[in-house]
Design a protein around this motif. Structure first.
Motif, PDB file in Angstrom:
ATOM      1  N   ARG A  88       0.835  -1.211   0.000  1.00 45.09           N
ATOM      2  CA  ARG A  88       0.000   0.000   0.000  1.00 45.09           C
ATOM      3  C   ARG A  88       0.870   1.262   0.000  1.00 45.09           C
ATOM      4  NH1 ARG A  88      -3.421   0.743   4.510  1.00 45.09           N
ATOM      5  NH2 ARG A  88      -2.018  -0.485   5.826  1.00 45.09           N
ATOM      6  N   PRO A  89       1.747   1.398  -0.969  1.00 47.24           N
ATOM      7  CA  PRO A  89       2.675   2.538  -0.956  1.00 47.24           C
ATOM      8  C   PRO A  89       1.981   3.887  -1.017  1.00 47.24           C
ATOM      9  CG  PRO A  89       2.708   1.428  -3.096  1.00 47.24           C
ATOM     10  CD  PRO A  89       1.928   0.550  -2.173  1.00 47.24           C
ATOM     11  N   GLN A  90       0.818   3.920  -1.633  1.00 45.29           N
ATOM     12  CA  GLN A  90       0.108   5.186  -1.790  1.00 45.29           C
ATOM     13  C   GLN A  90      -0.414   5.732  -0.465  1.00 45.29           C
ATOM     14  OE1 GLN A  90      -0.922   2.247  -2.770  1.00 45.29           O
ATOM     15  NE2 GLN A  90      -3.039   1.949  -2.129  1.00 45.29           N
ATOM     16  N   THR A  91      -0.403   4.908   0.599  1.00 45.59           N
ATOM     17  CA  THR A  91      -0.897   5.359   1.904  1.00 45.59           C
ATOM     18  C   THR A  91       0.190   6.024   2.738  1.00 45.59           C
ATOM     19  OG1 THR A  91      -0.405   3.288   3.106  1.00 45.59           O
ATOM     20  CG2 THR A  91      -2.521   3.417   1.914  1.00 45.59           C
ATOM     21  N   LEU A  92       1.392   6.158   2.193  1.00 47.07           N
ATOM     22  CA  LEU A  92       2.515   6.711   2.947  1.00 47.07           C
ATOM     23  C   LEU A  92       2.975   8.019   2.335  1.00 47.07           C
ATOM     24  CD1 LEU A  92       4.483   3.373   3.351  1.00 47.07           C
ATOM     25  CD2 LEU A  92       3.335   4.626   5.200  1.00 47.07           C
ATOM     26  N   ASP A  93       3.541   8.878   3.178  1.00 49.54           N
ATOM     27  CA  ASP A  93       4.095  10.136   2.690  1.00 49.54           C
ATOM     28  C   ASP A  93       5.395  10.451   3.445  1.00 49.54           C
ATOM     29  OD1 ASP A  93       3.519  12.650   0.962  1.00 49.54           O
ATOM     30  OD2 ASP A  93       4.087  13.433   2.927  1.00 49.54           O
ATOM     31  N   THR A  94       5.298  10.999   4.636  1.00 45.47           N
ATOM     32  CA  THR A  94       6.464  11.258   5.475  1.00 45.47           C
ATOM     33  C   THR A  94       6.525  10.177   6.550  1.00 45.47           C
ATOM     34  OG1 THR A  94       6.087  13.624   5.112  1.00 45.47           O
ATOM     35  CG2 THR A  94       7.678  13.023   6.814  1.00 45.47           C
ATOM     36  N   ILE A  95       7.732   9.697   6.826  1.00 51.30           N
ATOM     37  CA  ILE A  95       7.925   8.565   7.738  1.00 51.30           C
ATOM     38  C   ILE A  95       9.048   8.924   8.703  1.00 51.30           C
ATOM     39  CG2 ILE A  95       8.609   6.117   7.873  1.00 51.30           C
ATOM     40  CD1 ILE A  95       7.663   6.053   4.791  1.00 51.30           C
ATOM     41  N   VAL A  96       8.886   8.609   9.964  1.00 54.50           N
ATOM     42  CA  VAL A  96       9.966   8.807  10.929  1.00 54.50           C
ATOM     43  C   VAL A  96      10.210   7.502  11.678  1.00 54.50           C
ATOM     44  CG1 VAL A  96       8.432   9.682  12.775  1.00 54.50           C
ATOM     45  CG2 VAL A  96      10.876  10.260  12.791  1.00 54.50           C
ATOM     46  N   ALA A  97      11.470   7.172  11.853  1.00 55.36           N
ATOM     47  CA  ALA A  97      11.822   5.907  12.507  1.00 55.36           C
ATOM     48  C   ALA A  97      13.179   6.032  13.174  1.00 55.36           C
ATOM     49  CB  ALA A  97      11.833   4.766  11.480  1.00 55.36           C
ATOM     50  N   THR A  98      13.495   5.040  13.984  1.00 53.63           N
ATOM     51  CA  THR A  98      14.770   5.029  14.701  1.00 53.63           C
ATOM     52  C   THR A  98      15.929   4.818  13.742  1.00 53.63           C
ATOM     53  OG1 THR A  98      14.841   2.638  15.070  1.00 53.63           O
ATOM     54  CG2 THR A  98      13.585   3.942  16.662  1.00 53.63           C
ATOM     55  N   ASN A  99      17.117   4.964  14.280  1.00 60.37           N
ATOM     56  CA  ASN A  99      18.343   4.847  13.498  1.00 60.37           C
ATOM     57  C   ASN A  99      18.407   3.524  12.727  1.00 60.37           C
ATOM     58  OD1 ASN A  99      20.867   5.782  12.660  1.00 60.37           O
ATOM     59  ND2 ASN A  99      21.496   6.320  14.728  1.00 60.37           N
ATOM     60  N   LEU A 100      18.186   2.416  13.414  1.00 64.53           N
ATOM     61  CA  LEU A 100      18.254   1.096  12.768  1.00 64.53           C
ATOM     62  C   LEU A 100      17.052   0.855  11.857  1.00 64.53           C
ATOM     63  CD1 LEU A 100      19.487  -1.727  12.402  1.00 64.53           C
ATOM     64  CD2 LEU A 100      18.287  -2.424  14.482  1.00 64.53           C
ATOM     65  N   HIS A 101      15.863   1.106  12.351  1.00 64.02           N
ATOM     66  CA  HIS A 101      14.666   0.827  11.561  1.00 64.02           C
ATOM     67  C   HIS A 101      14.657   1.637  10.265  1.00 64.02           C
ATOM     68  CE1 HIS A 101      12.365  -0.491  15.450  1.00 64.02           C
ATOM     69  NE2 HIS A 101      13.184  -1.419  14.994  1.00 64.02           N
ATOM     70  N   ALA A 102      14.990   2.929  10.346  1.00 64.34           N
ATOM     71  CA  ALA A 102      14.966   3.759   9.141  1.00 64.34           C
ATOM     72  C   ALA A 102      16.103   3.415   8.202  1.00 64.34           C
ATOM     73  CB  ALA A 102      15.020   5.234   9.526  1.00 64.34           C
ATOM     74  N   ASP A 103      17.227   2.955   8.736  1.00 67.11           N
ATOM     75  CA  ASP A 103      18.336   2.512   7.891  1.00 67.11           C
ATOM     76  C   ASP A 103      17.863   1.381   6.978  1.00 67.11           C
ATOM     77  OD1 ASP A 103      20.824   2.096   6.794  1.00 67.11           O
ATOM     78  OD2 ASP A 103      21.743   1.315   8.616  1.00 67.11           O
ATOM     79  N   ILE A 104      17.158   0.431   7.543  1.00 68.79           N
ATOM     80  CA  ILE A 104      16.667  -0.713   6.777  1.00 68.79           C
ATOM     81  C   ILE A 104      15.530  -0.308   5.843  1.00 68.79           C
ATOM     82  CG2 ILE A 104      15.540  -2.969   6.968  1.00 68.79           C
ATOM     83  CD1 ILE A 104      17.043  -3.233   9.723  1.00 68.79           C
ATOM     84  N   LEU A 105      14.564   0.427   6.365  1.00 63.92           N
ATOM     85  CA  LEU A 105      13.404   0.802   5.558  1.00 63.92           C
ATOM     86  C   LEU A 105      13.790   1.685   4.377  1.00 63.92           C
ATOM     87  CD1 LEU A 105      10.740   1.576   8.322  1.00 63.92           C
ATOM     88  CD2 LEU A 105      10.935  -0.497   6.916  1.00 63.92           C
ATOM     89  N   SER A 106      14.787   2.551   4.549  1.00 60.86           N
ATOM     90  CA  SER A 106      15.152   3.443   3.455  1.00 60.86           C
ATOM     91  C   SER A 106      15.857   2.697   2.333  1.00 60.86           C
ATOM     92  CB  SER A 106      16.018   4.603   3.964  1.00 60.86           C
ATOM     93  OG  SER A 106      17.179   4.138   4.608  1.00 60.86           O
ATOM     94  N   ASP A 107      16.587   1.627   2.649  1.00 56.90           N
ATOM     95  CA  ASP A 107      17.158   0.805   1.579  1.00 56.90           C
ATOM     96  C   ASP A 107      16.053   0.085   0.810  1.00 56.90           C
ATOM     97  OD1 ASP A 107      19.671   1.611   2.320  1.00 56.90           O
ATOM     98  OD2 ASP A 107      20.487  -0.406   2.577  1.00 56.90           O
ATOM     99  N   LEU A 108      15.055  -0.402   1.526  1.00 50.83           N
ATOM    100  CA  LEU A 108      13.906  -1.015   0.859  1.00 50.83           C
ATOM    101  C   LEU A 108      13.221   0.015  -0.035  1.00 50.83           C
ATOM    102  CD1 LEU A 108      11.746  -3.189   0.352  1.00 50.83           C
ATOM    103  CD2 LEU A 108      10.679  -2.507   2.524  1.00 50.83           C
ATOM    104  N   ALA A 109      13.059   1.222   0.487  1.00 49.83           N
ATOM    105  CA  ALA A 109      12.400   2.275  -0.286  1.00 49.83           C
ATOM    106  C   ALA A 109      13.171   2.582  -1.566  1.00 49.83           C
ATOM    107  CB  ALA A 109      12.269   3.540   0.560  1.00 49.83           C
ATOM    108  N   ALA A 110      14.500   2.641  -1.467  1.00 51.75           N
ATOM    109  CA  ALA A 110      15.313   2.954  -2.647  1.00 51.75           C
ATOM    110  C   ALA A 110      15.164   1.897  -3.725  1.00 51.75           C
ATOM    111  CB  ALA A 110      16.776   3.095  -2.244  1.00 51.75           C
TER     112      ALA A 110
END
Length: 358
Positions: free
Chosen positions: A231-253
């Motif tokens: 459901r990518p269309q349900t997301l816009d701005t995301i905030v997460a911890t150092n580890l969680h966002a590190d992983i999620l941002s690679d998935l996003a890329a």
């Protein structure tokens, strides 16, 4: 005329290739716009420096770059040196003392690039991930005892402070407010991590009261991976911890097409120290020297640098040039399924910058 001082730290692997390309493009857009100039100082720190000196950067390295307006960083990582040495000896040795606590990673599908998600080619994926960049799981607190014995033990303690969580939440809510949807998703894991993550959730609720015009929701990090894909269309701005966002941002890329296009800004929002801008793709030693590294991530990071300087017209011009080039599939590098070379993409972006319609 304002002249911005940039500390260029190419690092390892393909870092020098993409940073050199980034400097070329920045100089081109500065020349085209004419309202500002650049002074680029190069610092050849990294794995090769470590081999000669036993450290990734000189002891006074931070003092050498402290007065620069920004840092353009390539990559940290060398096959002959353990990763924790390269990371903590260079990138984190800059990020943490310079209090670059807000790591910002925009993600969207650029023209001409097809997301592997559902053959999505367009607005369905348009996010910005805010990563807490100074504490949490990467705080560096921990140790090892009884090494080599059956009783060996190791700890890495995730440290969260109220001040640290409050400031990243406030930054993320403010960023969400500046975007058209005014929507923030707070990523957590408070069902299993019942102390720090519960505090994270509580502070999110408290800070949300300061931003009544921002709608927000909360997501456990494991469920978040599914939501990003389904459901990518349900997301816009995301905030997460150092580890969680590190992983999620690679998935996003990768969902946006390639790690090679993804940018990062490591911001000190108070501007007490220089902020650092870098592609997220890493050193990629397997393609080093082949001339096929994708420089788009560095170019997009350069857009973020120009925005940080307040040079909005130049930033917009460079972003339009990037989009014009990615829209031509003949200029896609191998990571995007094409055959173009780093130099081809760089020359095309520079040509686009000087074009009449950009």
């Amino acid at each position: 005329m304002k002249t911005y001082a940039i500390a260029a730290i190419p690092g390892d692997g393909i870092g020098p290739e993409v940073v050199d390309a980034g400097v070329e493009v920045l100089e081109a857009v500065a020349k085209r716009d004419g309202g500002f100039g650049l002074r680029v100082d190069r610092f050849d720190w990294g794995g090769e420096y470590y081999k000669k000196h036993g450290r990734m950067m000189p002891e006074n390295g931070r003092d050498l770059i402290r007065k620069h307006d920004a840092i353009l960083f390539g990559s940290a990582g060398h096959p002959d040196i353990p990763d924790h040495i390269t990371l903590w000896g260079l990138r984190l040795a800059i990020c943490q003392p310079f209090d670059q606590y807000a790591n910002v990673r925009p993600t969207r599908v650029l023209p001409g690039i097809t997301s592997p998600l559902r053959a999505v080619d367009g607005p369905e994926l348009d996010w910005v991930i805010v990563r807490e960049n100074s504490e949490g799981e990467y705080a560096g607190v921990g140790g090892r005892v009884h090494q080599g014995s059956p009783l060996e033990a190791a700890t890495d303690v995730a440290m969260f402070t109220r001040a640290g969580v409050e400031r990243i939440m406030r930054f993320a809510f403010g960023l969400a407010r500046s975007r058209s949807r005014k929507f923030l998703t707070v990523v957590t894991k408070s069902n299993a991590q019942r102390h720090a993550m519960v505090m994270w959730d509580e502070i999110a609720t408290q800070i949300a009261a300061e931003f009544p015009d921002v709608t927000w929701d909360k997501m456990l990090v494991d469920a978040m991976t599914m939501r990003m894909v389904m459901r990518p269309q349900t997301l816009d701005t995301i905030v997460a911890t150092n580890l969680h966002a590190d992983i999620l941002s690679d998935l996003a890329a990768v969902l946006a097409g390639s790690l090679g296009i993804a940018p990062t800004a490591n911001l000190n929002p108070e501007r007490a120290f220089p902020s650092m801008f870098e592609p997220i793709h890493g050193s990629a030693f397997d393609i080093m020297g082949k001339g096929i590294a994708n420089p788009i991530g560095t170019f997009w990071s350069s857009v973020m640098m120009l925005e940080h300087f307040g040079e909005q017209a130049a930033a917009a011009r460079l972003m339009r040039a990037i989009e014009k080039v990615t829209g031509d599939r003949r200029l896609h590098t191998p990571d995007l399924g094409g055959t173009a070379r780093t130099a081809d993409v760089t020359a095309a972006v520079i040509d686009a910058i000087h074009g009449a319609n950009v």
